[in-house]
Every structure is written in C-alpha cells, then in structure tokens.
Motif scaffolding. Structure first.
Motif, short mmCIF file in Angstrom:
data_model
loop_
_atom_site.label_atom_id
_atom_site.label_comp_id
_atom_site.label_asym_id
_atom_site.label_seq_id
_atom_site.Cartn_x
_atom_site.Cartn_y
_atom_site.Cartn_z
N THR A 1 50.31 60.69 18.88
CA THR A 1 50.17 59.99 17.60
C THR A 1 51.27 58.96 17.44
O THR A 1 51.02 57.80 17.12
CB THR A 1 50.19 60.98 16.42
OG1 THR A 1 49.08 61.86 16.56
CG2 THR A 1 50.10 60.26 15.09
N TYR A 2 52.49 59.37 17.67
CA TYR A 2 53.62 58.46 17.50
C TYR A 2 53.57 57.31 18.51
O TYR A 2 53.75 56.16 18.15
CB TYR A 2 54.94 59.21 17.62
CG TYR A 2 56.13 58.34 17.35
CD1 TYR A 2 56.45 57.96 16.05
CD2 TYR A 2 56.93 57.88 18.39
CE1 TYR A 2 57.53 57.15 15.78
CE2 TYR A 2 58.02 57.07 18.13
CZ TYR A 2 58.30 56.70 16.83
OH TYR A 2 59.37 55.90 16.58
N ILE B 1 51.52 69.85 10.16
CA ILE B 1 52.38 70.89 10.74
C ILE B 1 53.32 71.33 9.63
O ILE B 1 54.16 70.56 9.17
CB ILE B 1 53.13 70.36 11.97
CG1 ILE B 1 52.13 69.93 13.05
CG2 ILE B 1 54.09 71.42 12.51
CD1 ILE B 1 52.73 69.21 14.22
N LYS B 2 53.17 72.54 9.18
CA LYS B 2 53.85 73.04 7.99
C LYS B 2 55.37 73.11 8.17
O LYS B 2 55.87 73.47 9.23
CB LYS B 2 53.32 74.42 7.62
CG LYS B 2 51.84 74.42 7.27
CD LYS B 2 51.41 75.78 6.79
CE LYS B 2 49.94 75.89 6.56
NZ LYS B 2 49.31 74.98 5.70
N ASN C 1 60.02 64.19 9.66
CA ASN C 1 59.37 65.19 8.82
C ASN C 1 58.03 64.69 8.30
O ASN C 1 57.08 65.46 8.18
CB ASN C 1 60.29 65.59 7.66
CG ASN C 1 61.46 66.42 8.13
OD1 ASN C 1 61.39 67.11 9.15
ND2 ASN C 1 62.55 66.36 7.40
N SER C 2 57.94 63.40 8.01
CA SER C 2 56.68 62.84 7.53
C SER C 2 55.63 62.83 8.63
O SER C 2 54.45 63.01 8.36
CB SER C 2 56.90 61.42 7.00
OG SER C 2 57.70 61.46 5.85
N LEU C 3 56.05 62.62 9.87
CA LEU C 3 55.11 62.67 10.98
C LEU C 3 54.52 64.08 11.10
O LEU C 3 53.31 64.24 11.27
CB LEU C 3 55.77 62.26 12.29
CG LEU C 3 54.90 62.27 13.53
CD1 LEU C 3 53.72 61.32 13.38
CD2 LEU C 3 55.71 61.90 14.77
N LYS D 1 51.38 51.57 7.58
CA LYS D 1 50.74 52.53 6.68
C LYS D 1 51.52 53.84 6.64
O LYS D 1 51.70 54.45 5.58
CB LYS D 1 49.29 52.79 7.11
CG LYS D 1 48.35 51.65 6.85
CD LYS D 1 46.96 51.99 7.35
CE LYS D 1 45.99 50.84 7.18
NZ LYS D 1 44.66 51.17 7.71
N PHE D 2 51.96 54.27 7.78
CA PHE D 2 52.73 55.50 7.88
C PHE D 2 54.04 55.38 7.10
O PHE D 2 54.39 56.26 6.32
CB PHE D 2 52.99 55.83 9.35
CG PHE D 2 53.87 57.03 9.56
CD1 PHE D 2 53.46 58.28 9.15
CD2 PHE D 2 55.09 56.90 10.19
CE1 PHE D 2 54.26 59.39 9.36
CE2 PHE D 2 55.90 57.99 10.39
CZ PHE D 2 55.49 59.25 9.97
#
Length: 101
Positions: free
Chosen positions: A69-70, A51-52, A43-45, A80-81
């Motif tokens: 991205t991942y 992305i809502k 969900n954090s990604l 950081k993520f």
C-alpha cells in the motif's frame, strides 16, 4: 506482484519472526524493517489498513499489505492519505484545531 517479490517479502518477514509464530511486533516492523519511528503518518497507515491500535503484532498478510500500500501510492493517493491524517474526525474538511495540530 511477482512470485519472486513475494518470496523476498516473505524472507524479510521470517527474518524478524524469530519464533516462527506467524507474527512480528509493530515495534520490530517500524524499528527494524522500515527503520522509522512510529508517528502520526505510520499510525494512520495502520488505521487505513484497519490494523487495530490495541494489537501490537502484525501477520504476514498485513505486512505485505502495509508494504505494498505504501509503496504503490500514486501522488494523488498520498495527498488523500495525508489529508485523511489531519481530518481526525473524518468529516471531509480540516477545521482550525486540526490545522493547528
């Protein structure tokens, strides 16, 4: 990314976009494509990529953005993520309650 890699991602996306709508559900993405349950990390990604939560579908562009991205996170980016996940109020530090969570 090379054209061949983008073609592969497009084929994967199309496999799950059975109605050729240009969208796949987030549920399908997590269950079928990446085979993980939705959790705080996933969900954090989505939040990171803006992305809502209220929208339950992702487009092909969002799909590519999530995957790249991942997959392209360097170790420092991943740290950081992970920090950002637990800094829920986004003030730059993790307070006692966030740490317990």
């Amino acid at each position: 990314m090379e054209d061949e890699e983008l073609d592969t991602l497009f084929q994967i996306f199309c496999r799950y976009d059975v109605e050729s709508s240009g969208y796949i559900s987030k549920q399908v993405f997590f269950e079928k494509v990446v085979d993980i349950e939705r959790n705080m990390l996933s969900n954090s990604l989505l939040e990171l990529l803006e992305i809502k939560d209220s929208v339950e579908y992702i487009t092909y562009n969002q799909f590519v953005n999530i995957i790249t991205t991942y997959c392209l996170f360097e170790p420092i980016d991943m740290m950081k993520f992970c920090f950002a996940i637990f800094d829920m109020d986004k003030v730059g530090f993790i307070d006692k309650d966030e740490f317990k969570h």
